[in-house]
Design a protein around this motif. Structure first.
Motif, mmCIF file in Angstrom:
data_model
loop_
_atom_site.group_PDB
_atom_site.id
_atom_site.type_symbol
_atom_site.label_atom_id
_atom_site.label_comp_id
_atom_site.label_asym_id
_atom_site.label_seq_id
_atom_site.Cartn_x
_atom_site.Cartn_y
_atom_site.Cartn_z
ATOM 1 N N MET A 126 0.956 -1.264 0.102
ATOM 2 C CA MET A 126 0.049 -0.011 0.053
ATOM 3 C C MET A 126 0.840 1.174 0.077
ATOM 4 O O MET A 126 1.886 1.341 0.679
ATOM 5 C CB MET A 126 -1.120 0.028 1.222
ATOM 6 C CG MET A 126 -1.899 -1.047 1.116
ATOM 7 S SD MET A 126 -2.829 -1.571 2.592
ATOM 8 C CE MET A 126 -1.790 -2.461 3.540
ATOM 9 N N HIS A 176 -2.165 -1.606 -3.973
ATOM 10 C CA HIS A 176 -2.840 -0.328 -3.769
ATOM 11 C C HIS A 176 -2.084 0.862 -3.721
ATOM 12 O O HIS A 176 -1.415 1.183 -2.725
ATOM 13 C CB HIS A 176 -3.721 -0.537 -2.440
ATOM 14 C CG HIS A 176 -4.367 -1.861 -2.275
ATOM 15 N ND1 HIS A 176 -5.875 -2.051 -2.904
ATOM 16 C CD2 HIS A 176 -3.837 -3.077 -1.816
ATOM 17 C CE1 HIS A 176 -6.236 -3.394 -2.692
ATOM 18 N NE2 HIS A 176 -5.179 -3.922 -1.955
ATOM 19 N N ARG A 233 -6.722 6.806 1.372
ATOM 20 C CA ARG A 233 -6.103 5.927 1.953
ATOM 21 C C ARG A 233 -6.695 5.960 3.724
ATOM 22 O O ARG A 233 -6.944 5.162 4.428
ATOM 23 C CB ARG A 233 -4.731 6.418 2.095
ATOM 24 C CG ARG A 233 -3.748 5.506 3.029
ATOM 25 C CD ARG A 233 -3.237 4.083 2.201
ATOM 26 N NE ARG A 233 -2.272 3.478 3.213
ATOM 27 C CZ ARG A 233 -1.086 3.441 3.135
ATOM 28 N NH1 ARG A 233 -0.239 4.099 2.131
ATOM 29 N NH2 ARG A 233 -0.419 2.425 3.921
ATOM 30 N N TYR A 263 -10.430 4.757 3.757
ATOM 31 C CA TYR A 263 -10.819 3.074 3.366
ATOM 32 C C TYR A 263 -10.013 2.333 4.348
ATOM 33 O O TYR A 263 -10.081 1.274 4.711
ATOM 34 C CB TYR A 263 -10.628 2.721 2.163
ATOM 35 C CG TYR A 263 -11.547 3.325 1.213
ATOM 36 C CD1 TYR A 263 -12.922 2.529 0.919
ATOM 37 C CD2 TYR A 263 -11.469 4.350 0.256
ATOM 38 C CE1 TYR A 263 -13.834 3.125 0.183
ATOM 39 C CE2 TYR A 263 -12.354 4.800 -0.646
ATOM 40 C CZ TYR A 263 -13.423 4.067 -0.468
ATOM 41 O OH TYR A 263 -14.519 4.545 -1.421
ATOM 42 N N LEU A 314 -7.342 0.590 4.702
ATOM 43 C CA LEU A 314 -6.767 -0.818 4.754
ATOM 44 C C LEU A 314 -5.719 -1.196 5.497
ATOM 45 O O LEU A 314 -5.627 -2.356 5.867
ATOM 46 C CB LEU A 314 -6.195 -0.972 3.361
ATOM 47 C CG LEU A 314 -7.224 -0.790 2.116
ATOM 48 C CD1 LEU A 314 -6.535 -0.700 0.635
ATOM 49 C CD2 LEU A 314 -8.283 -1.479 2.051
ATOM 50 N N LEU A 355 -7.545 -2.492 8.451
ATOM 51 C CA LEU A 355 -8.246 -3.651 8.144
ATOM 52 C C LEU A 355 -7.634 -4.899 8.365
ATOM 53 O O LEU A 355 -7.994 -5.863 8.576
ATOM 54 C CB LEU A 355 -9.156 -3.632 6.823
ATOM 55 C CG LEU A 355 -9.857 -4.702 6.316
ATOM 56 C CD1 LEU A 355 -11.032 -4.839 7.086
ATOM 57 C CD2 LEU A 355 -10.251 -4.385 4.698
ATOM 58 N N TRP A 356 -6.466 -4.749 7.813
ATOM 59 C CA TRP A 356 -5.486 -5.809 7.491
ATOM 60 C C TRP A 356 -4.290 -5.943 8.798
ATOM 61 O O TRP A 356 -3.318 -6.278 8.526
ATOM 62 C CB TRP A 356 -4.854 -5.859 6.300
ATOM 63 C CG TRP A 356 -5.783 -6.167 5.236
ATOM 64 C CD1 TRP A 356 -6.474 -5.305 4.433
ATOM 65 C CD2 TRP A 356 -6.155 -7.450 4.750
ATOM 66 N NE1 TRP A 356 -7.370 -5.902 3.552
ATOM 67 C CE2 TRP A 356 -7.296 -7.106 3.855
ATOM 68 C CE3 TRP A 356 -6.228 -8.719 5.436
ATOM 69 C CZ2 TRP A 356 -8.047 -8.156 3.341
ATOM 70 C CZ3 TRP A 356 -7.033 -9.731 4.667
ATOM 71 C CH2 TRP A 356 -7.950 -9.374 3.572
#
Length: 135
Positions: A43, A93, A100, A103, A105, A108-109
């Protein structure tokens, strides 16, 4: 099962290419345990749509040149807000900074192990777009 060495090599090359285009906040995660369709995510953020597209171009060129791989899918290129490059083994991504944050991410991860990136990529990512100074 952890990400393969091949996937890690591609991630590192992509991270260096993104850093070369002054990408912000480079993060690589080994998602192989949680997601059966790919090994890792990279990312990166950029301040403008133009920079998002420049980062994507730099990554694609580096991966073709060094690993002879091309994305099987590319999404979002026209808008330049969030471009997803799917290389099957890895997914990249590149997002506008606002997207950024929205969302999230990374959050989330967040339970996935981080992948150590090459020093040049870390230096650029952590220095707020300033070039790394030699030591």
């Amino acid at each position: 099962m952890a990400a393969t060495e091949h996937s890690l090599n591609i991630i590192r090359t992509a991270a260096l290419a993104a850093a070369d285009k002054l990408a912000d906040n480079l993060v690589a995660l080994d998602v192989s345990e949680r997601l059966g369709i790919t090994d890792a995510f990279l990312m990166a953020s950029a301040e403008s749509e133009r920079q998002v597209n420049a980062i994507v171009d730099g990554i694609e060129e580096a991966l073709i040149e060094e690993h002879d791989v091309r994305p099987v899918r590319r999404e979002g290129r026209g808008l330049g807000r969030w471009v997803l490059l799917d290389y099957v083994d890895i997914v990249i991504h590149v997002q506008h900074q606002e997207d950024r944050v929205f969302y999230a991410l990374d959050r989330l991860w967040s339970d996935c192990p981080a992948i150590e990136l090459p020093t040049a990529a870390q230096s650029v990512a952590s220095s707020g777009n300033e070039a790394a100074t030699p030591e």
